[in-house]
Design a protein around this motif. Structure first.
Motif, PDB file in Angstrom:
ATOM      1  N   ALA B 231       0.829  -1.212   0.000  1.00 26.72           N
ATOM      2  CA  ALA B 231       0.000   0.000   0.000  1.00 26.72           C
ATOM      3  C   ALA B 231       0.857   1.253   0.000  1.00 26.72           C
ATOM      4  CB  ALA B 231      -0.931  -0.002   1.206  1.00 26.72           C
ATOM      5  N   MET B 232       2.141   1.111   0.246  1.00 26.63           N
ATOM      6  CA  MET B 232       3.036   2.280   0.229  1.00 26.63           C
ATOM      7  C   MET B 232       3.150   2.873  -1.171  1.00 26.63           C
ATOM      8  SD  MET B 232       3.822   2.792   3.253  1.00 26.63           S
ATOM      9  CE  MET B 232       2.393   2.075   3.986  1.00 26.63           C
ATOM     10  N   ALA B 233       2.548   2.195  -2.164  1.00 27.19           N
ATOM     11  CA  ALA B 233       2.516   2.760  -3.511  1.00 27.19           C
ATOM     12  C   ALA B 233       1.713   4.052  -3.548  1.00 27.19           C
ATOM     13  CB  ALA B 233       1.904   1.741  -4.479  1.00 27.19           C
ATOM     14  N   GLY B 234       0.856   4.262  -2.562  1.00 27.64           N
ATOM     15  CA  GLY B 234       0.049   5.483  -2.538  1.00 27.64           C
ATOM     16  C   GLY B 234       0.887   6.692  -2.214  1.00 27.64           C
ATOM     17  N   PRO B 235       0.338   7.903  -2.442  1.00 24.87           N
ATOM     18  CA  PRO B 235       1.057   9.130  -2.091  1.00 24.87           C
ATOM     19  C   PRO B 235       1.399   9.125  -0.589  1.00 24.87           C
ATOM     20  CG  PRO B 235      -0.962   9.630  -3.304  1.00 24.87           C
ATOM     21  CD  PRO B 235      -0.984   8.178  -3.018  1.00 24.87           C
ATOM     22  N   THR B 236       2.542   9.690  -0.241  1.00 23.14           N
ATOM     23  CA  THR B 236       3.037   9.568   1.133  1.00 23.14           C
ATOM     24  C   THR B 236       2.094  10.153   2.193  1.00 23.14           C
ATOM     25  OG1 THR B 236       5.221   9.606   0.208  1.00 23.14           O
ATOM     26  CG2 THR B 236       5.060   9.944   2.570  1.00 23.14           C
ATOM     27  N   PRO B 237       1.427  11.286   1.970  1.00 21.37           N
ATOM     28  CA  PRO B 237       0.514  11.770   3.021  1.00 21.37           C
ATOM     29  C   PRO B 237      -0.590  10.760   3.336  1.00 21.37           C
ATOM     30  CG  PRO B 237       0.784  13.424   1.299  1.00 21.37           C
ATOM     31  CD  PRO B 237       1.484  12.216   0.831  1.00 21.37           C
TER      32      PRO B 237
END
Lengths: 489, 608
Positions: B231-237
């Protein structure tokens, strides 16, 4: 009186088309719009304090020699279906302003189809019900056979022969009930809860009526006409087929089979539940391997109607509530999905997932966004319409009616849960395949036009409204459903 | 009061609707940030009222009658809910402000989904009914799906989003069934009704074990944790908000909320899950190359800490760690966003020398100190409370369970496993936190980037969250139950320092290299691949499911439909046979007729 107006408006509209010069572009929209207004009027004037009572009743002698009566009425069970039918037909006409098919014959057929659909949900006489049930077949057959895809002829034959076979069983079952009970009045028969019918008659009648309705629903393994019919039918045909036609089957179960032959229902319910549960998982697995958009949505109907049938099989008020809720939700969401599939095919020239390729969110952001919404609604996200029917069906099978094998129904519930996961899997696979990723198309994709917005926004809004406020629908159906099952519980 | 709680939920929901429908016609940043700010103020008001006058405040809008157990559209504010909601609002506000500067592509839809997510999370927190909670629970999941896949142009992000949704959905089905078991057992879905109902032991065990499936999915615990690193593929915020501070904590929150119905047997299962998760994830974090994946595994590990706190009987310690973790992990992720913004890479081997970004450096230093459990940062206190609880469950009489005397204490062996795993994990946490900190901020820069501090919209939310990450722990000093105990605190501190010290010594030999190089190669690979669990699931679950789907699709055509079409062919064949008789030759017909008459006559003669 309003019940008759509901049937007369589209019928007169269809007949008027024989007059030369009547056939204007907006004619179908106008007639179905008036019908929708009448249906909304019926909804506005409906006595919500007594949703279990038949309202707007019409009861006239039709063929007194054999005891046939022209008996119509609306209660909390039929009201949502009547409005859904009128709405979807109207939206189909709106959509046809822009996309083929259209024309005099098509308008007439669609209006006759609407008469049959509305009549099925209004009829309170068994033979009258059967007549309307059959009226639907011919226009749908013609719509598929005349304006369908390349395999239309074969699909149309399969559709009509298969459903006619089912109708044969249905007719024998209905007559079996009518002859043994001495009346064809559906209200009276439902109030008797099988009194006066021997156990053997009830078991046989439920089987026959159930077989006829199960073909329509469709129940696994009697479903194979559906993918072909859907794939070949023109967009509006698919919308009405999935949105309303399938509901005639499950509506019949709730209105006829379960209340009139309760002893037969208890005998067959575990089998119905088993086939429903298989249908849920099977439909989802079949979807997972499809490469054609319309075919996939067709198989998804097998799964979703499996939840509806599972709700019925529990023979509990909550299960029947689930079935009725699921009917409406599926009509709204799958109707929208087939509209979308039609528009996608129109733009991309193919319905194959691999042919569309991906990147729809960048090429046609609105289309992609609405498709995403519809898929998420269809996979049963709470807060949207699809969830409540499925959840209540599972709740019903957690505690089925007394006398049904609890452990068996717990297994069905678990299968239903597995089906819910697989449903999410294939819808997300679909979204990944066509909305995400880079686009392989060079040419731009046309933006949505106003006819599409007009046809889709009501469905989107209702999916949201019913999902956020399920009470509106449940309050309508709870009382009549309890009456049909014998009050008490 | 309950009206204000509803307002807190509805404000971000309205922002989401406005953002989705009107999109860029309004100013999306204002539409996202202003309602969130208002909601934060209101939720702070609720929390302060709750501190001043503790109590339960509930309200029901309407009952939805289903013909079985009715569903109450109801909210409830209690001490737990008020605190967690305030934390959620603060982190969400910080993330919304930060995102204004961080997210450039399709900002309006992004911000709308963040708002929708926040509304759903707040609904979970304030829910007074299990099914209302479930609605929020699932909507969070779908928002997580959309936000992980925000950059859907890349197929890998799309896959990660699908994986996150499906894995959690598997757990959620169990969660829903758990709600059925408890709700129908108690004849109500109201949470207070369920807590007060005289449930049988079997109902409690079955119901809570099913709930734990959902908890494992959402809170990324073994065996359903595999979605979180991807799920870290998402934008960091988003990682900061959803995958660190709030959504993943929802599972812990639900157990805490329903704590009295959790019997010892279920808590033991939770404890074992937690032990496996925290240890395995800490080991995996030790060898990750990607900074965000280090933080993701550390989240799994820290959620395991909270679950362990619940398992050993200290709800307050677990919730305390949930709150501090929400603050410090959000700081770490937002800081990572600033770092990645400068280096243009997620990989630790491309970083280094970034201590010249003072805001980021100091905020993340506080975050890492809290993560490792070093005083005076907040994590030291909250971790100690959990370790102390575990220690006393091993060595002394079991902690008195709040409001529940059912089911007895945790089995002794289980308490031992949890306690020892906690200690080993503290050691490992010190090690991986130290490694990430050193590789990010110290040594020479390993890439060609210009080091400059992030802009004010990113800098200030970071600093604002760093304050509670540093100071929140002092609450424990003044409270009764959570006050640090010398023995366990000293032991934990020593272990954390030992872990950090070893890494520092290895790193100090050559600051240009990764300290994880000292791990034996096969072990390092196993840690990096997180013990090959993804591969196992692919072989054991994904491929069979796909094969079965192919089989069904083919069978549908070749078997069931062939049967249907076979009847058509059969009918035609039969017709062909029968047609032979209808050949139009009168002689044949006449012969047939005479033969028939003869047969009938014969039959009459014989049978009568």
């Amino acid at each position: 009186m309003i019940s008759i107006v509901l049937l007369v408006v589209p019928l007169a509209g269809a007949l008027l088309l024989f007059v030369p010069g009547v056939d204007r572009r907006w004619y179908g929209v106008g007639v179905s719009g008036v019908t929708l207004a009448v249906a909304l009027g019926a909804a506005a004037g409906f006595g919500y304090g007594h949703p279990g009572r038949m309202q707007y009743g019409v009861n006239a002698a039709w063929a007194p020699a054999i005891g046939l009566r022209f008996h119509l009425g609306i209660d909390g069970i039929s009201l949502p279906l009547v409005v859904l039918t009128a709405l979807l037909t109207f939206l189909c006409f709106v959509y046809s302003l822009r996309y083929p098919p259209s024309g005099r014959l098509f308008t007439a057929l669609l209006l006759v189809l609407e008469v049959g659909l509305l009549g099925t949900f209004l009829a309170l006489d068994l033979v009258l019900f059967f007549v309307f049930f059959e009226v639907v077949l011919i226009p749908m057959y013609a719509i598929i056979a005349l304006w369908g895809g390349p395999g239309r002829r074969r699909a149309a034959y399969k559709f009509i022969l298969y459903t006619l076979l089912g109708s044969g069983f249905l007719l024998v079952g209905i007559l079996l009930i009518g002859v043994n009970a001495g009346t064809l009045d559906m209200v009276a028969l439902a109030q008797r809860h099988g009194a006066g019918l021997s156990h053997g008659v009830q078991v046989t009648a439920f089987l026959l009526v159930g077989l006829g309705l199960a073909v329509k629903a469709p129940m696994w393994p009697l479903h194979t006409w559906l993918p072909d019919a859907h794939t070949e039918a023109p967009t509006v045909g698919s919308v009405l087929l999935a949105g309303v036609l399938l509901k005639m089957g499950t509506y019949g179960f709730i209105r006829i089979a379960v209340p009139m032959a309760p002893a037969g229902a208890s005998v067959w319910a575990p089998w119905l539940g088993l086939l429903a549960a298989i249908g849920i998982v099977y439909g989802a697995l079949a979807c997972l391997a499809q490469n054609d958009l319309k075919r996939m949505i067709a198989y998804s109907s097998v799964g979703h109607m499996g939840f509806v049938l599972l709700g019925i099989a529990t023979l509990t008020p909550v299960g029947l509530n689930a079935a009725l809720f699921g009917n409406i939700a599926h009509g709204l969401i799958t109707g929208l999905l087939f509209f979308l599939a039609g528009s996608v095919k129109e733009r991309y020239g193919t319905g194959e997932l691999s042919g569309i390729g991906g990147g729809m969110l960048s090429k046609a952001p609105r289309l992609g966004a609405i498709l995403t919404f519809a898929c998420v609604a269809s996979l049963g996200l709470p807060g949207l319409a699809g969830f409540w029917g499925e959840m209540l069906a599972l709740l019903g099978s957690y505690q089925p009616a007394p006398g049904l094998p609890r452990a068996t129904f717990l297994t069905f519930m678990a299968l239903g849960g597995l089906g819910a996961v697989l449903t999410a899997a294939y819808f997300l696979r679909l979204l990944s395949a066509i909305t995400h990723g880079p686009s392989i198309r060079k040419a731009p994709v046309a933006a949505l036009n106003r006819y599409e917005y007009l046809a889709w926004v009501p469905l989107i809004a209702l999916t949201l409204a019913v999902g956020l406020w399920p009470k509106a629908l449940l309050d309508l159906t709870t009382a009549p459903v309890q009456l049909l099952l014998g009050g008490g519980r | 009061m309950i009206g204000f709680a509803a307002l807190v939920v509805l404000l971000p929901f309205a922002a989401a609707l406005a953002g989705m429908l009107l999109g860029r016609r309004l100013r999306p940043a204002l539409v996202a940030v202003v309602p969130m700010g208002l909601a934060t103020v209101v939720s702070a008001g609720i929390a302060v009222t709750q501190w001043a006058q503790p109590g339960v405040r509930a309200g029901t809008l309407t009952m939805v009658h289903t013909a079985a157990v009715p569903i109450g559209v109801s909210l409830e504010v209690n001490g737990l809910a008020a605190d967690v909601a305030l934390m959620v609002c603060c982190v969400a506000l910080a993330v919304q402000v930060y995102s204004v500067a961080y997210v450039h592509e399709r900002y309006s839809s992004y911000a709308a989904f963040v708002s929708l997510f926040t509304a759903a999370m707040l609904l979970v927190v304030y829910a007074g009914d299990l099914l209302v909670l479930y609605v929020g629970w699932e909507v969070m999941g779908v928002c997580s799906y959309f936000l992980i896949g925000h950059h859907w142009e890349d197929r890998a992000n799309s896959r990660a989003a699908v994986k996150a949704f499906l894995v959690t959905r598997i757990g959620d089905v169990g969660f829903l069934f758990g709600i059925f078991v408890l709700g129908l057992g108690a004849h109500t879905f109201s949470i207070d009704g369920v807590l007060a109902a005289p449930l049988s032991h079997t109902t409690m065990v079955t119901g809570t074990l099913l709930l734990l499936a959902g908890v494992a999915g959402k809170s990324a615990q073994f065996p359903l944790h595999t979605w979180l690193p991807d799920a870290m593929a998402g934008p960091t915020p988003i990682s900061a908000l959803i995958h660190a501070a709030t959504m993943v904590a929802a599972g812990i929150y639900v157990v805490a909320r329903l704590y009295p119905v959790f019997p010892a047997a279920s808590l033991a299962v939770l404890g074992i899950m937690a032990a496996i998760s925290m240890l395995g994830a800490a080991l995996a974090a030790l060898a990750q190359d990607d900074l965000k994946r280090v933080l993701a595994y550390s989240t799994i590990s820290q959620l395991g800490f909270m679950a362990a706190g619940l398992a050993v009987g200290s709800r307050d310690a677990a919730v305390f760690h949930l709150l501090t973790h929400g603050a410090f992990k959000a700081v770490l992720f937002l800081g990572a966003g600033c770092v990645i913004g400068v280096t243009g890479s997620n990989l630790l081997r491309d970083m280094g020398g970034l201590r010249l970004m003072p805001f980021t450096f100091w905020s993340m230093t506080i975050g890492y100190a809290a993560l490792a459990g070093l005083p005076p940062a907040s994590g030291f206190f909250s971790k100690d409370a959990i370790i102390e609880a575990a220690q006393s469950s091993v060595f002394s009489t079991p902690m008195p369970r709040t409001a529940s005397s059912l089911g007895g204490a945790l089995p002794g062996w289980c308490a031992w496993i949890i306690y020892l795993t906690l200690l080993v994990t503290v050691l490992l946490t010190g090690a991986y936190a130290m490694r990430a900190w050193l590789l990010t901020f110290f040594g020479e820069p390993r890439g060609t980037y210009e080091i400059r501090e992030a802009g004010p919209l990113m800098r200030w939310p970071l600093a604002a969250l760093a304050a509670p990450a540093l100071l929140l722990g002092w609450y424990a000093v003044f409270s009764g139950e959570l006050r640090p105990h010398f023995g366990s605190a000293a032991l934990a501190l020593l272990l954390a320092l030992a872990g950090a010290g070893v890494v520092f010594l290895i790193w100090n030999q050559d600051p240009a290299l990764d300290p994880a190089r000292r791990l034996p190669a096969p072990l390092a690979r196993a840690f990096q691949r997180a013990f090959y669990l993804d591969e196992v699931y692919t072989v054991a679950i994904v491929r069979p499911a796909v094969a079965l789907a192919m089989f069904v699709a083919i069978a549908d055509h070749k078997v069931i439909d062939a049967g249907v079409e076979g009847t058509a062919t059969g009918a035609r064949g039969l017709a062909g046979v029968l047609r032979r008789a209808q050949n139009g030759n009168p002689q044949t017909y006449l012969t047939g007729l005479l033969a028939g008459v003869a047969l009938i006559a014969l039959a009459v003669v014989i049978l009568t």
